[in-house]
Design an enzyme around this catalytic site. Structure first.
Site, PDB file in Angstrom:
ATOM      1  N   CYS A  56       0.831  -1.207   0.000  1.00 38.13           N
ATOM      2  CA  CYS A  56       0.000   0.000   0.000  1.00 38.13           C
ATOM      3  C   CYS A  56       0.867   1.259   0.000  1.00 38.13           C
ATOM      4  CB  CYS A  56      -0.936  -0.003   1.203  1.00 38.13           C
ATOM      5  SG  CYS A  56      -2.124  -1.359   1.177  1.00 38.13           S
ATOM      6  N   ARG A 133      -7.991  -4.262  -3.416  1.00 39.58           N
ATOM      7  CA  ARG A 133      -7.467  -3.164  -4.227  1.00 39.58           C
ATOM      8  C   ARG A 133      -8.395  -2.960  -5.413  1.00 39.58           C
ATOM      9  NH1 ARG A 133      -2.548  -2.310  -2.086  1.00 39.58           N
ATOM     10  NH2 ARG A 133      -1.698  -4.135  -1.074  1.00 39.58           N
TER      11      ARG A 133
END
Length: 172
Positions: A56, A133
């Site tokens: 991330c 995601r």
């Protein structure tokens, strides 16, 4: 002959291409924002599983490095995770302190998961408490033009998302 029992499947509602994107109002690292705040601009809304994770962090830094390229396409960036507002602020500060990278775009704090659920970011087969995601490209009229889902373990290509926005802008 015996029938094997199949595990119960949960259906996740997904938004649909070429229809209005789900509306939202949410607290972000830049204050309260809603989908209406992005009218007249393209928007890339993207989710990540959790703050302070290596994948991330590298994704956010990649988006930050390309923020000017997206701005040149009249496109805003907006991140989201199910972490708190305070966790987002601490993470943005940590990225700046550790890597020298500013994160110029807001991040939605979605602890109640309302935005994540509206956009189908919660995938029960992956997690009931983290967003996969997901990337959504929304046009200046608030219409969803593209969506891409990745497993939580794999990062996305910011170059591909930039290419996609360019292609959509020339074809719509």
């Amino acid at each position: 002959m015996t029938l094997s029992s199949q595990p119960e499947q949960t259906t996740t509602a997904l938004p649909r291409l070429n229809e209005p994107a789900p509306d939202f109002s949410a607290l972000t690292t830049h204050g309260p924002l809603s989908l209406a705040d992005y009218r007249g601009k393209w928007l890339i809304l993207f989710s990540h599983p959790a703050d302070f994770t290596p994948v991330c962090t590298t994704e956010f830094m990649a988006f930050a490095r390309r923020a000017g390229d997206f701005a040149a396409l009249n496109t805003e960036l907006l991140g989201l995770s199910i972490d708190s507002h305070y966790a987002h602020i601490a993470w943005v500060r940590s990225i700046k302190e550790t890597f020298g990278q500013d994160i110029p775009f807001p991040i939605i704090a979605d602890l109640d998961m309302k935005v994540a659920q509206a956009y189908g970011m919660i995938q029960p087969g992956a997690s009931d408490t983290q967003a996969v995601r997901a990337t959504f490209v929304i046009d200046p009229d608030g219409v969803l033009r593209a969506m891409i889902y990745y497993p939580m373990t794999n990062g996305r290509s910011v170059d591909e998302i930039h290419r996609l926005v360019e292609a959509l802008q020339t074809s719509i």
